[in-house]
Enzyme design. Structure first.
Site, short mmCIF file in Angstrom:
data_model
loop_
_atom_site.label_atom_id
_atom_site.label_comp_id
_atom_site.label_asym_id
_atom_site.label_seq_id
_atom_site.Cartn_x
_atom_site.Cartn_y
_atom_site.Cartn_z
N TYR A 73 0.28 -1.12 -0.16
CA TYR A 73 0.11 0.18 -0.27
C TYR A 73 1.11 1.31 -0.01
CZ TYR A 73 -3.55 -3.92 2.23
OH TYR A 73 -3.69 -4.63 1.95
N LYS A 94 -13.62 -10.45 -2.95
CA LYS A 94 -12.67 -10.92 -1.29
C LYS A 94 -14.21 -9.36 -1.08
CE LYS A 94 -8.41 -10.36 -1.41
NZ LYS A 94 -7.24 -9.49 -0.55
#
Length: 148
Positions: free
Chosen positions: A39, A135
């Protein structure tokens, strides 16, 4: 600077009664074979925003979308029983909106999506239905929040 057209919101899939630091995520991502954390930003329960990967580096957070995206992850996403839940604290919500607003000014025209919104549209209706999601991340409807 690379071209950016997507801001992808993630959760760390951490139980609400546990803490996970940016360094913990870095260690987990290295075990998964990444060179470092995938990230670009991490938002703690306190609302503190921690920079991770530099923006000019391609992330490792949304396969097929990394080249032109920025990955933002918040701590949480599971209730105390380990079930998917929107566990964002008020400071996290404020920090997330402030960060995304800043990124949208820096990269005008970018779309803001949740990781789950990048799942394949199996019935081709233009909507990622819950049954199509790979997800649940980030466990809230990013597309319905106002990011300006």
């Amino acid at each position: 600077m690379r071209e950016i057209n997507l801001i992808v919101i993630h959760c760390s899939a951490t139980r609400a009664d546990r803490d996970i630091t940016a360094q913990d995520i870095n260690a987990a991502h290295k075990v998964m074979g990444f060179s470092s954390w995938g990230y670009h930003y991490y938002i703690r329960k306190s609302g503190r925003v921690e920079p991770m990967r530099p923006l000019d580096e391609v992330g490792a957070h949304a396969r097929g979308y990394n080249a032109k995206s920025i990955g933002v992850c918040y701590e949480g996403g599971l209730d105390t029983n380990g079930k998917p839940a929107d566990t964002r604290t008020l400071p996290q919500q404020i920090a997330l909106h402030a960060l995304v607003s800043k990124l949208l000014k820096q990269f005008p025209g970018s779309r803001v999506v949740g990781h789950r919104d990048l799942s394949p549209d199996k019935n081709y209706n233009g909507i990622i239905d819950p049954w199509e999601r790979v997800k649940e991340c980030p466990v809230f409807d990013v597309l319905k929040e106002c990011w300006e």
